[in-house]
Design a protein around this motif. Structure first.
Motif, PDB file in Angstrom:
ATOM      1  N   LYS A  90       1.339  -1.441   0.116  1.00  6.98           N
ATOM      2  CA  LYS A  90      -0.305  -0.098   0.253  1.00  6.98           C
ATOM      3  C   LYS A  90       0.738   1.237   0.527  1.00  6.98           C
ATOM      4  CE  LYS A  90      -4.130  -1.897   2.440  1.00  6.98           C
ATOM      5  NZ  LYS A  90      -4.460  -2.366   3.502  1.00  6.98           N
ATOM      6  N   ASP A  91       1.666   1.194   0.343  1.00  7.36           N
ATOM      7  CA  ASP A  91       1.945   2.224   1.240  1.00  7.36           C
ATOM      8  C   ASP A  91       4.309   1.672   1.170  1.00  7.36           C
ATOM      9  OD1 ASP A  91       3.570   5.637   1.958  1.00  7.36           O
ATOM     10  OD2 ASP A  91       3.603   4.513   4.369  1.00  7.36           O
ATOM     11  N   LEU A 112       6.407  -4.767   4.352  1.00  5.07           N
ATOM     12  CA  LEU A 112       5.361  -3.095   4.341  1.00  5.07           C
ATOM     13  C   LEU A 112       3.344  -3.897   4.661  1.00  5.07           C
ATOM     14  CD1 LEU A 112       7.369  -2.259   1.594  1.00  5.07           C
ATOM     15  CD2 LEU A 112       7.533  -1.433   3.440  1.00  5.07           C
ATOM     16  N   ASP A 113       2.752  -3.012   4.706  1.00  4.78           N
ATOM     17  CA  ASP A 113       1.570  -2.984   3.961  1.00  4.78           C
ATOM     18  C   ASP A 113       1.256  -3.210   3.141  1.00  4.78           C
ATOM     19  OD1 ASP A 113       0.640  -2.510   6.676  1.00  4.78           O
ATOM     20  OD2 ASP A 113       0.934  -0.250   7.064  1.00  4.78           O
ATOM     21  N   LYS A 114       0.598  -5.198   3.571  1.00  3.30           N
ATOM     22  CA  LYS A 114       0.672  -5.303   1.871  1.00  3.30           C
ATOM     23  C   LYS A 114      -0.370  -4.914   1.204  1.00  3.30           C
ATOM     24  CE  LYS A 114      -2.489  -9.997   3.021  1.00  3.30           C
ATOM     25  NZ  LYS A 114      -3.477  -9.642   2.244  1.00  3.30           N
ATOM     26  N   ALA A 124       0.220 -15.192   5.965  1.00  6.74           N
ATOM     27  CA  ALA A 124      -0.301 -16.220   7.252  1.00  6.74           C
ATOM     28  C   ALA A 124      -1.526 -15.846   8.239  1.00  6.74           C
ATOM     29  CB  ALA A 124       1.303 -16.882   7.696  1.00  6.74           C
ATOM     30  N   GLY A 125      -1.980 -14.986   7.178  1.00  5.42           N
ATOM     31  CA  GLY A 125      -3.385 -13.741   7.509  1.00  5.42           C
ATOM     32  C   GLY A 125      -2.985 -12.558   8.443  1.00  5.42           C
ATOM     33  N   LEU A 126      -1.529 -12.248   7.832  1.00  5.61           N
ATOM     34  CA  LEU A 126      -1.171 -10.866   8.408  1.00  5.61           C
ATOM     35  C   LEU A 126      -1.496  -9.520   7.423  1.00  5.61           C
ATOM     36  CD1 LEU A 126       2.361 -11.436   9.887  1.00  5.61           C
ATOM     37  CD2 LEU A 126       0.162 -11.455  11.100  1.00  5.61           C
ATOM     38  N   SER A 127      -1.833  -8.466   7.760  1.00  7.48           N
ATOM     39  CA  SER A 127      -2.023  -7.956   7.135  1.00  7.48           C
ATOM     40  C   SER A 127      -0.352  -6.928   6.265  1.00  7.48           C
ATOM     41  CB  SER A 127      -2.769  -6.450   7.618  1.00  7.48           C
ATOM     42  OG  SER A 127      -2.243  -5.611   8.237  1.00  7.48           O
ATOM     43  N   THR A 128       0.743  -7.171   7.170  1.00  5.28           N
ATOM     44  CA  THR A 128       1.505  -7.024   6.273  1.00  5.28           C
ATOM     45  C   THR A 128       2.491  -8.422   5.457  1.00  5.28           C
ATOM     46  OG1 THR A 128       3.019  -7.641   8.038  1.00  5.28           O
ATOM     47  CG2 THR A 128       1.560  -5.400   8.181  1.00  5.28           C
ATOM     48  N   ILE A 129       3.372  -7.733   5.177  1.00  2.00           N
ATOM     49  CA  ILE A 129       4.012  -8.928   4.421  1.00  2.00           C
ATOM     50  C   ILE A 129       6.078  -8.164   4.091  1.00  2.00           C
ATOM     51  CG2 ILE A 129       4.034  -7.574   1.789  1.00  2.00           C
ATOM     52  CD1 ILE A 129       3.533 -11.101   2.393  1.00  2.00           C
ATOM     53  N   ASP A 196      10.656  -4.494  10.265  1.00  2.00           N
ATOM     54  CA  ASP A 196       9.667  -4.356  10.532  1.00  2.00           C
ATOM     55  C   ASP A 196       9.326  -2.672  10.449  1.00  2.00           C
ATOM     56  OD1 ASP A 196       6.455  -3.338  10.559  1.00  2.00           O
ATOM     57  OD2 ASP A 196       5.910  -4.779  11.935  1.00  2.00           O
ATOM     58  N   CYS A 197       8.820  -2.193   9.029  1.00  2.00           N
ATOM     59  CA  CYS A 197       9.350  -0.777   8.555  1.00  2.00           C
ATOM     60  C   CYS A 197       7.525   0.008   8.681  1.00  2.00           C
ATOM     61  CB  CYS A 197       9.461  -0.518   7.097  1.00  2.00           C
ATOM     62  SG  CYS A 197      11.299  -0.573   6.602  1.00  2.00           S
ATOM     63  N   THR A 198       6.625  -0.719   9.183  1.00  2.00           N
ATOM     64  CA  THR A 198       5.044   0.032   9.256  1.00  2.00           C
ATOM     65  C   THR A 198       5.383   0.512  10.515  1.00  2.00           C
ATOM     66  OG1 THR A 198       4.199  -2.383  10.062  1.00  2.00           O
ATOM     67  CG2 THR A 198       4.188  -2.093   8.014  1.00  2.00           C
TER      68      THR A 198
END
Ligand code: AMP
Ligand code: MG
Length: 359
Positions: A90-91, A112-114, A124-129, A196-198
């Protein structure tokens, strides 16, 4: 989760060793088609060998989890051959961009946010990748020729030491994956550093080939997760799912002896006598400098204490050699947690199930 309980239907695995990317390009093309069609391919990277599938195809990604016996809540890292990530995430915060520019291609994974294009199975169900561009010619060609981002954890049976040589991929995955591409041994030898850059400040979730010192040259705010070097407890919620699993473990019982060099040698020697007296077969993992200080057991050097990068490169292969030798115990000296020493101790801690003796 125990992989033995899962059903793995045997497949015919094709193995191709790449000596020269240009001369052997047909094999990489063939492996690329396997990825495109939803199959699985093990391939070399500069960190460790990876087991890849199309990151955007949930059915393909499921095959990785089955082949490895990997717990489903442990996300995969997506491997790319270009820095254009706009279709995947996303960003891209400034820190992520700076890190990519400095360290890609290389042993650094950025979280990052996927976007929805990446299926839940991959994250694995996370909103990040987690995303990374590997610094290996065969890997980059494979990604490019497959035309897909490739999801890939290490190419070992879950829980075992990661493979740094193609023979170890074959040992673990022959009959479980469609294709194995072989290349040189991995030069870094431990998995990528994960940042983790989120979150603010950006957080290291796994130490690796890119050290904290190197990261902080790009952004001095980068912190390291305090839970990283400790044994996970029920109340301590790890930030990266992978932190909670037993990892990298040899079949033998591994113990780490940490302290001043002379004392460490003394204690290892005592323990060695003790185990051998009880008819155990024992391996010692040590350095070039300490090699001549032991005269019993299977003595293996991880490299010179002056070159921690050498120790990192040899670590997983040494653990696997101990298993080949059929030892019951492995006694390994500890290393300073500076630079790549942090990644070495993180892997050793986990491989030993946190069985550390401070002397
Ligand atoms: P492996 O590829 O088997 O070495 O494991 C990948 C590692 O990356 C695991 O420790 C995961 O927990 C971690 N990882 C991958 N994606 C994410 C994510 N989105 N957030 C946190 N950790 C991640
Ligand atoms: Mg792994």
């Amino acid at each position: 989760m125990n992989f033995k309980r899962r059903k793995v239907s045997l497949v015919k695995t094709k193995v191709a060793i790449i000596n020269d990317v240009r001369d052997d390009i047909e094999y990489i093309k063939e492996a690329g088609s396997v990825i495109k069609e939803g199959g699985t391919v093990a391939f070399p990277t500069e960190t460790v060998y990876g087991l890849g599938a199309d990151a955007l195809n949930s059915e393909a990604v499921k095959k990785i989890f089955i082949a490895k016996g990997r717990p489903q809540d442990n996300p995969l890292i997506v491997h790319v051959s270009s820095k254009d990530l706009s279709y995947l995430v996303k960003d891209i915060p400034k820190v992520a961009e700076d890190l990519m520019n400095k360290f890609w291609p290389g042993p650094l994974t950025i979280i990052l946010d996927k976007k929805d294009i990446i299926p839940d199975e991959t994250s694995a169900g996370l909103s990040t990748i987690g995303i990374r561009m590997p610094n290996n010619e065969i890997a980059l060609k494979l990604i490019e020729l497959s035309g897909k981002p490739i999801a890939a954890p290490s190419a070992n049976i879950s829980g075992r030491p990661s493979p740094t040589e193609v023979e170890r991929c074959i040992e673990d995955l022959d009959g479980r994956v469609d294709y194995i591409l072989g290349g040189d041994r991995s030069d870094i030898g431990v998995e990528s550093t994960i940042v983790d850059c989120t979150v603010e400040p950006p957080m290291v979730l796994r130490p690796g080939g890119i050290t904290l010192e190197m990261l902080r040259e790009v952004d001095a705010r980068i912190e390291i997760d305090k839970a990283l070097m400790k044994k996970p407890t029920d109340d301590l919620k790890p930030k990266a799912p992978g932190m909670k699993y037993r990892h990298y473990a040899p079949k033998a019982s591994l113990k780490i002896i940490r302290g001043k060099n002379e004392k460490t040698i003394e204690i290892i020697s005592e323990m060695l006598e003790n185990y051998i007296d009880k008819n155990n077969k024992v391996a010692i993992l040590t350095t070039d400098e300490n090699l001549s200080r032991f005269n019993k057991g299977e003595i293996i050097s991880l490299g010179s204490e002056k070159e921690l990068s050498q120790i990192a490169q040899n670590l997983f292969e040494a653990l696997r050699k101990c298993d080949d030798l059929g030892v019951q115990y492995i006694l390994c000296q500890g290393f300073e947690e500076d630079g790549v020493g942090l990644a070495i101790m993180n892997r050793l801690n986990k491989a030993a199930g946190y069985d550390i003796i401070d002397v």
